[in-house]
Design an enzyme around this catalytic site. Structure first.
Site, PDB file in Angstrom:
ATOM      1  N   LYS A 139      39.575  62.108  29.954  1.00 28.10           N
ATOM      2  CA  LYS A 139      39.042  63.344  29.435  1.00 28.10           C
ATOM      3  C   LYS A 139      38.409  64.200  30.519  1.00 28.10           C
ATOM      4  O   LYS A 139      38.188  65.393  30.353  1.00 28.10           O
ATOM      5  CB  LYS A 139      37.977  63.009  28.376  1.00 28.10           C
ATOM      6  CG  LYS A 139      38.534  62.217  27.203  1.00 28.10           C
ATOM      7  CD  LYS A 139      37.418  61.905  26.210  1.00 28.10           C
ATOM      8  CE  LYS A 139      37.320  60.445  25.968  1.00 28.10           C
ATOM      9  NZ  LYS A 139      36.158  60.052  25.157  1.00 28.10           N
ATOM     10  N   GLY A 140      38.128  63.593  31.670  1.00 30.40           N
ATOM     11  CA  GLY A 140      37.323  64.270  32.694  1.00 30.40           C
ATOM     12  C   GLY A 140      37.935  65.539  33.259  1.00 30.40           C
ATOM     13  O   GLY A 140      37.220  66.414  33.733  1.00 30.40           O
ATOM     14  N   ASP A 164      37.806  59.222  43.041  1.00 26.11           N
ATOM     15  CA  ASP A 164      36.797  58.341  43.644  1.00 26.11           C
ATOM     16  C   ASP A 164      37.531  57.281  44.475  1.00 26.11           C
ATOM     17  O   ASP A 164      37.885  57.520  45.630  1.00 26.11           O
ATOM     18  CB  ASP A 164      35.933  57.749  42.533  1.00 26.11           C
ATOM     19  CG  ASP A 164      34.834  56.830  43.064  1.00 26.11           C
ATOM     20  OD1 ASP A 164      34.704  56.702  44.288  1.00 26.11           O
ATOM     21  OD2 ASP A 164      34.105  56.243  42.247  1.00 26.11           O
ATOM     22  N   LYS A 220      35.506  61.949  46.517  1.00 28.83           N
ATOM     23  CA  LYS A 220      34.391  61.264  47.169  1.00 28.83           C
ATOM     24  C   LYS A 220      34.707  60.941  48.628  1.00 28.83           C
ATOM     25  O   LYS A 220      33.932  60.265  49.289  1.00 28.83           O
ATOM     26  CB  LYS A 220      33.961  60.043  46.369  1.00 28.83           C
ATOM     27  CG  LYS A 220      33.292  60.464  45.067  1.00 28.83           C
ATOM     28  CD  LYS A 220      32.542  59.355  44.372  1.00 28.83           C
ATOM     29  CE  LYS A 220      32.101  59.822  42.993  1.00 28.83           C
ATOM     30  NZ  LYS A 220      31.704  58.719  42.117  1.00 28.83           N
TER      31      LYS A 220
HETATM   32  P1  IMP Z   1      38.917  56.400  40.599  1.00 24.34           P
HETATM   33  O1  IMP Z   1      40.007  55.671  39.882  1.00 24.34           O
HETATM   34  O2  IMP Z   1      37.901  55.439  41.177  1.00 24.34           O
HETATM   35  O3  IMP Z   1      39.419  57.379  41.620  1.00 24.34           O
HETATM   36  O4  IMP Z   1      38.102  57.190  39.514  1.00 24.34           O
HETATM   37  C1  IMP Z   1      38.610  58.327  38.916  1.00 24.34           C
HETATM   38  C2  IMP Z   1      38.123  58.533  37.504  1.00 24.34           C
HETATM   39  O5  IMP Z   1      36.839  57.950  37.281  1.00 24.34           O
HETATM   40  C3  IMP Z   1      37.962  60.015  37.266  1.00 24.34           C
HETATM   41  O6  IMP Z   1      39.109  60.504  36.614  1.00 24.34           O
HETATM   42  C4  IMP Z   1      36.707  60.113  36.432  1.00 24.34           C
HETATM   43  O7  IMP Z   1      37.036  60.087  35.067  1.00 24.34           O
HETATM   44  C5  IMP Z   1      35.914  58.865  36.754  1.00 24.34           C
HETATM   45  N1  IMP Z   1      34.875  59.103  37.777  1.00 24.34           N
HETATM   46  C6  IMP Z   1      34.903  58.779  39.094  1.00 24.34           C
HETATM   47  N2  IMP Z   1      33.770  59.115  39.715  1.00 24.34           N
HETATM   48  C7  IMP Z   1      32.983  59.685  38.768  1.00 24.34           C
HETATM   49  C8  IMP Z   1      31.673  60.281  38.798  1.00 24.34           C
HETATM   50  O8  IMP Z   1      30.976  60.363  39.826  1.00 24.34           O
HETATM   51  N3  IMP Z   1      31.229  60.774  37.618  1.00 24.34           N
HETATM   52  C9  IMP Z   1      31.941  60.728  36.450  1.00 24.34           C
HETATM   53  N4  IMP Z   1      33.169  60.188  36.382  1.00 24.34           N
HETATM   54  C10 IMP Z   1      33.692  59.680  37.526  1.00 24.34           C
END
Ligand code: IMP
Ligand code: MG
Length: 183
Positions: free
Chosen positions: A49-50, A109, A138
């Site tokens: 949803k982000g 992230d 990040k």
């Molecule tokens: P990744 O798989 O670690 O790259 O994380 C990506 C997903 O995690 C994003 O689509 C967000 O929904 C969530 N996410 C990652 N970092 C944050 C944050 O700092 N705040 C809120 N949601 C995050």
């Protein structure tokens, strides 16, 4: 009825105001317009949803009339760290044959989520191209194949909320992006 103020996060530091986000969205939209003008079949795939809030603004900064679709994935649950397992809860609704796909998410992230989505969408029959547009990263030095082609801001390794991003489903409604500490 009470006109109560918007619920803010207890210990927040605003990283990007609504105006700063709007400027960046316009800038990203202009790059996308330059790259996709004259090419037919652009599909924006929002990551739920982000990525929903970012997609709705970016869509209006794009002049080439894209198709819009969504993919719903889950990896964080209610925590501030990835579970390490990215589950596709709901796939895009339309075939991507002959389409130029632009995946739109608010934040990258670890890169696990975007990596999983890229692998999934790239394997669809006949897809012409798949790129990523993210508002935030990040900045963990992601592998070139998952680095967003269109990126708004690099941020420190801290948890952020607002502009669609949540902590346990709260704060998606904030019009700005804030780092939270002590939650
Ligand atoms: P990744 O798989 O670690 O790259 O994380 C990506 C997903 O995690 C994003 O689509 C967000 O929904 C969530 N996410 C990652 N970092 C944050 C944050 O700092 N705040 C809120 N949601 C995050
Ligand atoms: Mg979340």
């Amino acid at each position: 009825m009470d006109a109560s103020p918007r619920e803010a996060v207890a210990e927040e530091t605003v990283l990007f105001t609504a105006d700063e986000i709007a400027d960046k969205v316009r800038e990203l939209g202009a790059k996308i317009n330059d790259d996709y003008r004259g090419r037919s079949g652009l599909v924006l795939v929002g990551v739920l949803k982000g990525g929903a809030v970012f997609l709705s603004d970016l869509l209006r900064a794009i002049e080439v009339s894209p198709q819009v679709d969504f993919i719903w994935v889950s990896s964080y649950g209610d925590s501030q760290a990835s579970s390490g397992k990215v589950e596709i809860l709901s796939d895009v609704g339309a075939p991507l044959e002959g389409k130029h796909v632009l995946v739109v998410d608010c934040i990258v992230d670890s890169g696990l989520t975007i990596g999983r989505i890229l692998a999934h969408l790239s394997s669809k029959p006949g897809v012409s191209s798949v790129e990523v547009c993210a508002l935030l990263s990040k900045g963990r030095g992601h592998a070139p194949e998952i680095r967003p082609k269109y990126l708004g801001f690099e941020i420190e390794d801290e948890f952020v909320v607002g502009y669609g991003l949540d902590l346990a489903e709260k704060y998606r409604n904030l019009p700005y992006i804030a780092a939270i500490r002590g939650c």
